[in-house]
Design a protein around this motif. Sequence first.
Motif, mmCIF file in Angstrom:
data_model
loop_
_atom_site.group_PDB
_atom_site.id
_atom_site.type_symbol
_atom_site.label_atom_id
_atom_site.label_comp_id
_atom_site.label_asym_id
_atom_site.label_seq_id
_atom_site.Cartn_x
_atom_site.Cartn_y
_atom_site.Cartn_z
ATOM 1 N N GLY A 28 0.611 -2.065 9.092
ATOM 2 C CA GLY A 28 1.080 -0.966 9.937
ATOM 3 C C GLY A 28 2.505 -1.149 10.389
ATOM 4 O O GLY A 28 2.882 -0.724 11.473
ATOM 5 N N GLY A 29 3.306 -1.804 9.565
ATOM 6 C CA GLY A 29 4.710 -2.045 9.902
ATOM 7 C C GLY A 29 4.911 -3.225 10.834
ATOM 8 O O GLY A 29 6.030 -3.541 11.208
ATOM 9 N N VAL A 30 3.825 -3.911 11.219
ATOM 10 C CA VAL A 30 3.904 -5.030 12.156
ATOM 11 C C VAL A 30 3.790 -6.346 11.401
ATOM 12 O O VAL A 30 2.847 -6.545 10.634
ATOM 13 N N GLU A 31 4.758 -7.217 11.623
ATOM 14 C CA GLU A 31 4.681 -8.568 11.094
ATOM 15 C C GLU A 31 4.204 -9.459 12.226
ATOM 16 O O GLU A 31 4.811 -9.494 13.295
ATOM 17 N N PRO A 32 3.096 -10.158 12.026
ATOM 18 C CA PRO A 32 2.552 -10.971 13.104
ATOM 19 C C PRO A 32 3.492 -12.101 13.505
ATOM 20 O O PRO A 32 4.342 -12.519 12.725
ATOM 21 N N LYS A 33 3.298 -12.575 14.706
ATOM 22 C CA LYS A 33 4.142 -13.634 15.268
ATOM 23 C C LYS A 33 3.404 -14.972 15.201
ATOM 24 O O LYS A 33 2.190 -15.032 15.037
ATOM 25 N N ASN A 85 0.812 -1.222 0.000
ATOM 26 C CA ASN A 85 0.000 0.000 0.000
ATOM 27 C C ASN A 85 0.837 1.260 0.000
ATOM 28 O O ASN A 85 0.335 2.333 -0.293
ATOM 29 N N ASP A 86 2.114 1.159 0.379
ATOM 30 C CA ASP A 86 2.966 2.348 0.420
ATOM 31 C C ASP A 86 4.392 1.956 0.098
ATOM 32 O O ASP A 86 4.752 0.788 0.166
ATOM 33 N N SER A 87 5.212 2.935 -0.269
ATOM 34 C CA SER A 87 6.580 2.643 -0.684
ATOM 35 C C SER A 87 7.447 2.154 0.470
ATOM 36 O O SER A 87 8.437 1.481 0.246
ATOM 37 N N ALA A 88 7.066 2.459 1.707
ATOM 38 C CA ALA A 88 7.831 1.985 2.856
ATOM 39 C C ALA A 88 7.546 0.510 3.139
ATOM 40 O O ALA A 88 8.269 -0.129 3.878
ATOM 41 N N GLY A 89 6.470 -0.015 2.553
ATOM 42 C CA GLY A 89 6.141 -1.419 2.763
ATOM 43 C C GLY A 89 5.535 -1.701 4.120
ATOM 44 O O GLY A 89 5.587 -2.821 4.608
ATOM 45 N N SER A 90 4.952 -0.675 4.767
ATOM 46 C CA SER A 90 4.373 -0.913 6.090
ATOM 47 C C SER A 90 3.089 -1.725 6.008
ATOM 48 O O SER A 90 2.688 -2.348 6.970
ATOM 49 N N ASP A 91 2.423 -1.741 4.853
ATOM 50 C CA ASP A 91 1.273 -2.604 4.597
ATOM 51 C C ASP A 91 1.605 -3.453 3.378
ATOM 52 O O ASP A 91 1.721 -2.934 2.272
ATOM 53 N N GLU A 92 1.767 -4.753 3.582
ATOM 54 C CA GLU A 92 2.153 -5.623 2.481
ATOM 55 C C GLU A 92 1.478 -6.980 2.617
ATOM 56 O O GLU A 92 1.370 -7.536 3.705
ATOM 57 N N PHE A 93 1.052 -7.492 1.488
ATOM 58 C CA PHE A 93 0.482 -8.836 1.376
ATOM 59 C C PHE A 93 1.342 -9.555 0.354
ATOM 60 O O PHE A 93 1.462 -9.108 -0.782
ATOM 61 N N ASN A 138 -6.753 -2.160 4.289
ATOM 62 C CA ASN A 138 -7.461 -2.630 3.099
ATOM 63 C C ASN A 138 -6.489 -2.675 1.936
ATOM 64 O O ASN A 138 -5.660 -1.773 1.770
ATOM 65 N N PHE A 139 -6.615 -3.722 1.130
ATOM 66 C CA PHE A 139 -5.843 -3.844 -0.104
ATOM 67 C C PHE A 139 -6.828 -3.898 -1.263
ATOM 68 O O PHE A 139 -7.833 -4.606 -1.189
ATOM 69 N N THR A 140 -6.532 -3.197 -2.327
ATOM 70 C CA THR A 140 -7.360 -3.301 -3.517
ATOM 71 C C THR A 140 -7.111 -4.648 -4.185
ATOM 72 O O THR A 140 -6.001 -5.184 -4.115
ATOM 73 N N LEU A 141 -8.132 -5.172 -4.791
ATOM 74 C CA LEU A 141 -7.987 -6.397 -5.574
ATOM 75 C C LEU A 141 -8.118 -6.108 -7.066
ATOM 76 O O LEU A 141 -8.145 -7.020 -7.882
ATOM 77 N N LYS A 142 -8.170 -4.822 -7.387
ATOM 78 C CA LYS A 142 -8.217 -4.427 -8.800
ATOM 79 C C LYS A 142 -6.932 -4.914 -9.475
ATOM 80 O O LYS A 142 -5.830 -4.624 -9.022
ATOM 81 N N THR A 198 4.940 -23.124 0.275
ATOM 82 C CA THR A 198 4.023 -22.075 -0.172
ATOM 83 C C THR A 198 3.451 -21.419 1.075
ATOM 84 O O THR A 198 2.975 -22.114 1.984
ATOM 85 N N TYR A 199 3.506 -20.093 1.141
ATOM 86 C CA TYR A 199 2.980 -19.390 2.314
ATOM 87 C C TYR A 199 2.565 -17.979 1.936
ATOM 88 O O TYR A 199 2.889 -17.476 0.866
ATOM 89 N N ILE A 200 1.849 -17.333 2.856
ATOM 90 C CA ILE A 200 1.459 -15.931 2.716
ATOM 91 C C ILE A 200 2.062 -15.176 3.887
ATOM 92 O O ILE A 200 1.946 -15.598 5.044
ATOM 93 N N SER A 201 2.684 -14.063 3.586
ATOM 94 C CA SER A 201 3.267 -13.189 4.599
ATOM 95 C C SER A 201 2.450 -11.892 4.655
ATOM 96 O O SER A 201 2.078 -11.352 3.610
ATOM 97 N N LEU A 202 2.198 -11.422 5.853
ATOM 98 C CA LEU A 202 1.438 -10.188 6.060
ATOM 99 C C LEU A 202 2.279 -9.181 6.828
ATOM 100 O O LEU A 202 3.049 -9.553 7.719
ATOM 101 N N ARG A 203 2.131 -7.920 6.490
ATOM 102 C CA ARG A 203 2.711 -6.832 7.284
ATOM 103 C C ARG A 203 1.670 -5.722 7.279
ATOM 104 O O ARG A 203 1.306 -5.205 6.221
#
Length: 192
Positions: free
Chosen positions: A107-112, A83-91, A171-175, A100-105
Amino acid sequence: MNDSVDRFPIGFAVGTGQDRRLGAVRRTALRSCLGPGPDFDGGGMKRLVLVLALFACLPAQAEPTGRWWSGFGQGNLEYGIKNDSAGSDEFYIACMQDRTYISLRIGGVEPKQGQSAIVTIGPDEFEVQLGKDGYVETASHVGYDTFRAWWAAMRAGANMRVRLSTGQSTNFTLKGAAKILPRDACETDFQR
């Protein structure tokens, strides 16, 4: 030196008289180091410096922001959105040969490991427990089913909301996701 001399960051001086001779000495020294190249006259050098300065100002990033991307890095298929260039929101989806896995970030937080995430796409809601490294795992039958349903929902949906058990959400766009994500989901760990 007189005030009409233009100075360039790499030490060229372009002017008249003594200044021009000094510039010629510097150009000769540069050519002896770099070999033959373009004529570094005042206009050409100014254009070269301008082009280099423009490239230096451009942000260097591998993935675009705000839209879905895919890549093939180090032998692995990968898909994602930031969602931003800093990568604080990433899917991020990794489709590796052995995992095979999915990584989430969010608000800059990577879940544990052991935390949960709830993903909402239209009427579909997916609640997942995060496994090793805080990733959404695909090794179990439930992980396999969830991954495949999630994949299909991302291809068909318009928006995806991700909420972590710690309270962060985005929120992430799916467009454009349907153009990036192939019709068939990656092979999961359960299928291996």
